[in-house]
Design a protein around this motif. Structure first.
Motif, PDB file in Angstrom:
ATOM      1  N   ASP A  16       0.800  -1.227   0.000  1.00 52.94           N
ATOM      2  CA  ASP A  16       0.000   0.000   0.000  1.00 52.94           C
ATOM      3  C   ASP A  16       0.831   1.274   0.000  1.00 52.94           C
ATOM      4  O   ASP A  16       0.376   2.332   0.434  1.00 52.94           O
ATOM      5  CB  ASP A  16      -0.936   0.005   1.222  1.00 52.94           C
ATOM      6  N   ARG A  17       2.040   1.157  -0.491  1.00 54.37           N
ATOM      7  CA  ARG A  17       2.881   2.354  -0.572  1.00 54.37           C
ATOM      8  C   ARG A  17       3.787   2.261  -1.793  1.00 54.37           C
ATOM      9  O   ARG A  17       3.887   1.214  -2.429  1.00 54.37           O
ATOM     10  CB  ARG A  17       3.717   2.512   0.701  1.00 54.37           C
ATOM     11  N   GLU A  18       4.434   3.350  -2.112  1.00 48.87           N
ATOM     12  CA  GLU A  18       5.341   3.379  -3.263  1.00 48.87           C
ATOM     13  C   GLU A  18       6.615   2.600  -2.953  1.00 48.87           C
ATOM     14  O   GLU A  18       7.190   2.731  -1.868  1.00 48.87           O
ATOM     15  CB  GLU A  18       5.688   4.824  -3.593  1.00 48.87           C
ATOM     16  N   ILE A  19       7.024   1.776  -3.908  1.00 52.68           N
ATOM     17  CA  ILE A  19       8.240   0.985  -3.741  1.00 52.68           C
ATOM     18  C   ILE A  19       9.461   1.877  -3.965  1.00 52.68           C
ATOM     19  O   ILE A  19       9.533   2.627  -4.939  1.00 52.68           O
ATOM     20  CB  ILE A  19       8.275  -0.191  -4.740  1.00 52.68           C
ATOM     21  N   LYS A  20      10.418   1.765  -3.063  1.00 54.01           N
ATOM     22  CA  LYS A  20      11.659   2.538  -3.199  1.00 54.01           C
ATOM     23  C   LYS A  20      12.655   1.768  -4.070  1.00 54.01           C
ATOM     24  O   LYS A  20      12.695   0.532  -4.032  1.00 54.01           O
ATOM     25  CB  LYS A  20      12.264   2.787  -1.820  1.00 54.01           C
ATOM     26  N   PRO A  21      13.459   2.464  -4.842  1.00 51.59           N
ATOM     27  CA  PRO A  21      14.430   1.785  -5.725  1.00 51.59           C
ATOM     28  C   PRO A  21      15.339   0.805  -4.991  1.00 51.59           C
ATOM     29  O   PRO A  21      15.675  -0.253  -5.528  1.00 51.59           O
ATOM     30  CB  PRO A  21      15.224   2.948  -6.321  1.00 51.59           C
ATOM     31  N   ASP A  22      15.710   1.147  -3.753  1.00 56.05           N
ATOM     32  CA  ASP A  22      16.641   0.267  -3.040  1.00 56.05           C
ATOM     33  C   ASP A  22      15.957  -0.981  -2.465  1.00 56.05           C
ATOM     34  O   ASP A  22      16.596  -1.826  -1.874  1.00 56.05           O
ATOM     35  CB  ASP A  22      17.376   1.025  -1.933  1.00 56.05           C
ATOM     36  N   GLU A  23      14.638  -1.096  -2.674  1.00 55.00           N
ATOM     37  CA  GLU A  23      13.905  -2.289  -2.229  1.00 55.00           C
ATOM     38  C   GLU A  23      13.731  -3.312  -3.351  1.00 55.00           C
ATOM     39  O   GLU A  23      13.308  -4.443  -3.112  1.00 55.00           O
ATOM     40  CB  GLU A  23      12.521  -1.903  -1.703  1.00 55.00           C
ATOM     41  N   LEU A  24      14.068  -2.912  -4.570  1.00 56.62           N
ATOM     42  CA  LEU A  24      13.812  -3.768  -5.725  1.00 56.62           C
ATOM     43  C   LEU A  24      14.609  -5.067  -5.679  1.00 56.62           C
ATOM     44  O   LEU A  24      14.100  -6.131  -6.050  1.00 56.62           O
ATOM     45  CB  LEU A  24      14.119  -3.011  -7.016  1.00 56.62           C
ATOM     46  N   GLU A  25      15.843  -4.988  -5.246  1.00 60.97           N
ATOM     47  CA  GLU A  25      16.669  -6.193  -5.218  1.00 60.97           C
ATOM     48  C   GLU A  25      16.093  -7.220  -4.255  1.00 60.97           C
ATOM     49  O   GLU A  25      16.102  -8.428  -4.534  1.00 60.97           O
ATOM     50  CB  GLU A  25      18.101  -5.841  -4.836  1.00 60.97           C
ATOM     51  N   PHE A  26      15.586  -6.744  -3.121  1.00 62.57           N
ATOM     52  CA  PHE A  26      14.938  -7.645  -2.167  1.00 62.57           C
ATOM     53  C   PHE A  26      13.718  -8.321  -2.807  1.00 62.57           C
ATOM     54  O   PHE A  26      13.530  -9.541  -2.684  1.00 62.57           O
ATOM     55  CB  PHE A  26      14.505  -6.869  -0.920  1.00 62.57           C
ATOM     56  N   ILE A  27      12.901  -7.555  -3.512  1.00 63.85           N
ATOM     57  CA  ILE A  27      11.716  -8.114  -4.155  1.00 63.85           C
ATOM     58  C   ILE A  27      12.120  -9.145  -5.198  1.00 63.85           C
ATOM     59  O   ILE A  27      11.524 -10.229  -5.288  1.00 63.85           O
ATOM     60  CB  ILE A  27      10.864  -6.992  -4.797  1.00 63.85           C
ATOM     61  N   ARG A  28      13.130  -8.818  -5.985  1.00 67.55           N
ATOM     62  CA  ARG A  28      13.581  -9.754  -7.023  1.00 67.55           C
ATOM     63  C   ARG A  28      14.111 -11.052  -6.424  1.00 67.55           C
ATOM     64  O   ARG A  28      13.878 -12.135  -6.971  1.00 67.55           O
ATOM     65  CB  ARG A  28      14.644  -9.082  -7.892  1.00 67.55           C
ATOM     66  N   GLU A  29      14.795 -10.957  -5.316  1.00 63.60           N
ATOM     67  CA  GLU A  29      15.269 -12.165  -4.630  1.00 63.60           C
ATOM     68  C   GLU A  29      14.084 -13.009  -4.149  1.00 63.60           C
ATOM     69  O   GLU A  29      14.113 -14.243  -4.213  1.00 63.60           O
ATOM     70  CB  GLU A  29      16.155 -11.780  -3.447  1.00 63.60           C
ATOM     71  N   CYS A  30      13.039 -12.336  -3.697  1.00 63.30           N
ATOM     72  CA  CYS A  30      11.863 -13.040  -3.181  1.00 63.30           C
ATOM     73  C   CYS A  30      11.097 -13.785  -4.282  1.00 63.30           C
ATOM     74  O   CYS A  30      10.362 -14.737  -4.001  1.00 63.30           O
ATOM     75  CB  CYS A  30      10.922 -12.061  -2.485  1.00 63.30           C
ATOM     76  N   LEU A  31      11.269 -13.358  -5.532  1.00 66.74           N
ATOM     77  CA  LEU A  31      10.590 -14.032  -6.643  1.00 66.74           C
ATOM     78  C   LEU A  31      10.977 -15.504  -6.731  1.00 66.74           C
ATOM     79  O   LEU A  31      10.205 -16.325  -7.253  1.00 66.74           O
ATOM     80  CB  LEU A  31      10.916 -13.341  -7.967  1.00 66.74           C
ATOM     81  N   PHE A  32      12.147 -15.842  -6.238  1.00 66.82           N
ATOM     82  CA  PHE A  32      12.615 -17.226  -6.316  1.00 66.82           C
ATOM     83  C   PHE A  32      12.923 -17.787  -4.931  1.00 66.82           C
ATOM     84  O   PHE A  32      13.745 -18.687  -4.779  1.00 66.82           O
ATOM     85  CB  PHE A  32      13.827 -17.312  -7.244  1.00 66.82           C
ATOM     86  N   ASP A  33      12.238 -17.256  -3.929  1.00 65.11           N
ATOM     87  CA  ASP A  33      12.362 -17.771  -2.564  1.00 65.11           C
ATOM     88  C   ASP A  33      11.827 -19.193  -2.504  1.00 65.11           C
ATOM     89  O   ASP A  33      10.965 -19.589  -3.295  1.00 65.11           O
ATOM     90  CB  ASP A  33      11.576 -16.864  -1.608  1.00 65.11           C
ATOM     91  N   LYS A  34      12.302 -19.976  -1.542  1.00 66.93           N
ATOM     92  CA  LYS A  34      11.854 -21.367  -1.414  1.00 66.93           C
ATOM     93  C   LYS A  34      10.405 -21.471  -0.946  1.00 66.93           C
ATOM     94  O   LYS A  34       9.753 -22.500  -1.152  1.00 66.93           O
ATOM     95  CB  LYS A  34      12.768 -22.141  -0.464  1.00 66.93           C
ATOM     96  N   ASP A  35       9.884 -20.402  -0.322  1.00 70.36           N
ATOM     97  CA  ASP A  35       8.511 -20.421   0.171  1.00 70.36           C
ATOM     98  C   ASP A  35       7.561 -19.849  -0.884  1.00 70.36           C
ATOM     99  O   ASP A  35       7.745 -18.726  -1.349  1.00 70.36           O
ATOM    100  CB  ASP A  35       8.401 -19.600   1.459  1.00 70.36           C
ATOM    101  N   LYS A  36       6.546 -20.610  -1.264  1.00 68.98           N
ATOM    102  CA  LYS A  36       5.662 -20.190  -2.356  1.00 68.98           C
ATOM    103  C   LYS A  36       4.862 -18.931  -2.013  1.00 68.98           C
ATOM    104  O   LYS A  36       4.546 -18.132  -2.896  1.00 68.98           O
ATOM    105  CB  LYS A  36       4.704 -21.321  -2.743  1.00 68.98           C
ATOM    106  N   LEU A  37       4.533 -18.737  -0.730  1.00 70.59           N
ATOM    107  CA  LEU A  37       3.785 -17.542  -0.352  1.00 70.59           C
ATOM    108  C   LEU A  37       4.628 -16.283  -0.517  1.00 70.59           C
ATOM    109  O   LEU A  37       4.109 -15.224  -0.884  1.00 70.59           O
ATOM    110  CB  LEU A  37       3.285 -17.671   1.088  1.00 70.59           C
ATOM    111  N   VAL A  38       5.909 -16.406  -0.261  1.00 69.58           N
ATOM    112  CA  VAL A  38       6.812 -15.273  -0.472  1.00 69.58           C
ATOM    113  C   VAL A  38       6.910 -14.967  -1.965  1.00 69.58           C
ATOM    114  O   VAL A  38       6.831 -13.799  -2.381  1.00 69.58           O
ATOM    115  CB  VAL A  38       8.208 -15.576   0.118  1.00 69.58           C
TER     116      VAL A  38
END
Length: 230
Positions: A16-38
């Motif tokens: 519910d907020r604007e994503i900051k540029p320095d958060e993108l790498e974390f999000i991209r890492e989460c795309l292939f996290d071992k947990d499907k909900l993540v």
């Protein structure tokens, strides 16, 4: 708190907020996290940022082959928001290859939305219509109300004759999830010239509908379509 829970709630906080540029790498890492909900929570975040890249598109297409149906479903929805012929083609492939019934139904809807988003007004959809009519006849699709509803939605979006009548017939389906789906589909896709007919059909169904979830959808649909017609 476990690491996976920490990631999950961090992703939730970003919704519910604007994503900051320095958060993108974390999000991209989460795309292939071992947990499907993540993985599932990360997908809409990456596509809704102004920093979306071709590499992100490639990752989304890879997630269409994820081993979890909920993740594939999120990937299909994300791809439908990308103005890209590559996204359209990957969704078309999902229509043909997705094994999970619910996910396949969603892939059909997202593919149709993607085609329309990537096409000019009054575009000729005859090629896409022919594809839909062929896919509808496949055994696993013939036996699935979910997929048949999705195919009729696609035909309606492609301006196929009588597709609206076929869509509205699902308001009498035995499965209340299907009844909710057709209402929600038409709230989104109703054409101006069809709104009055859809409203009348919703009102007729509301008079006899007993399931609260469907009644809620119908009331919302009537209100929303009347608002747009005013």
């Amino acid at each position: 708190m476990e690491e996976k829970d920490e990631k999950f709630y961090r992703l939730l906080d970003m919704q519910d907020r604007e994503i900051k540029p320095d958060e993108l790498e974390f999000i991209r890492e989460c795309l292939f996290d071992k947990d499907k909900l993540v993985r599932m929570e990360a997908i809409p975040l990456i596509v809704d940022t102004p920093y979306f890249t071709d590499d992100d598109l490639k990752m989304l297409t890879e997630l269409c082959d994820d081993n979890a149906a909920v993740v594939r479903t999120e990937a299909y929805e994300a791809l439908s928001k990308v103005i890209s012929s590559e996204a359209c083609e990957r969704l078309r492939k999902a229509v043909q290859t997705e094994e999970d019934e619910m996910s396949r139904g969603w892939a059909i809807v997202m593919w149709a939305d993607s085609i329309c988003a990537n096409s000019a007004n009054n575009a000729d959809h005859s090629r896409h219509t022919a594809f839909v009519l062929k896919e509808m006849k496949r055994k696993e699709n013939r036996k699935s109300d979910v997929c048949q509803l999705s195919f009729f939605y696609a035909l309606y979006r492609f301006d196929y004759p009588y597709a609206l009548d076929d869509l509205l017939s699902f308001l009498a389906n035995d499965d209340y999830h299907v009844r909710c789906s057709v209402v929600n589909d038409l709230i989104f896709a109703a054409r101006r010239e069809d709104k009055q007919k859809i409203i009348m059909s919703f009102e007729e169904c509301l008079a006899k509908e007993e399931t609260e979830a469907v009644r809620f959808s119908l009331i919302r649909g009537i209100e929303e379509l009347k608002k747009r017609s005013g």
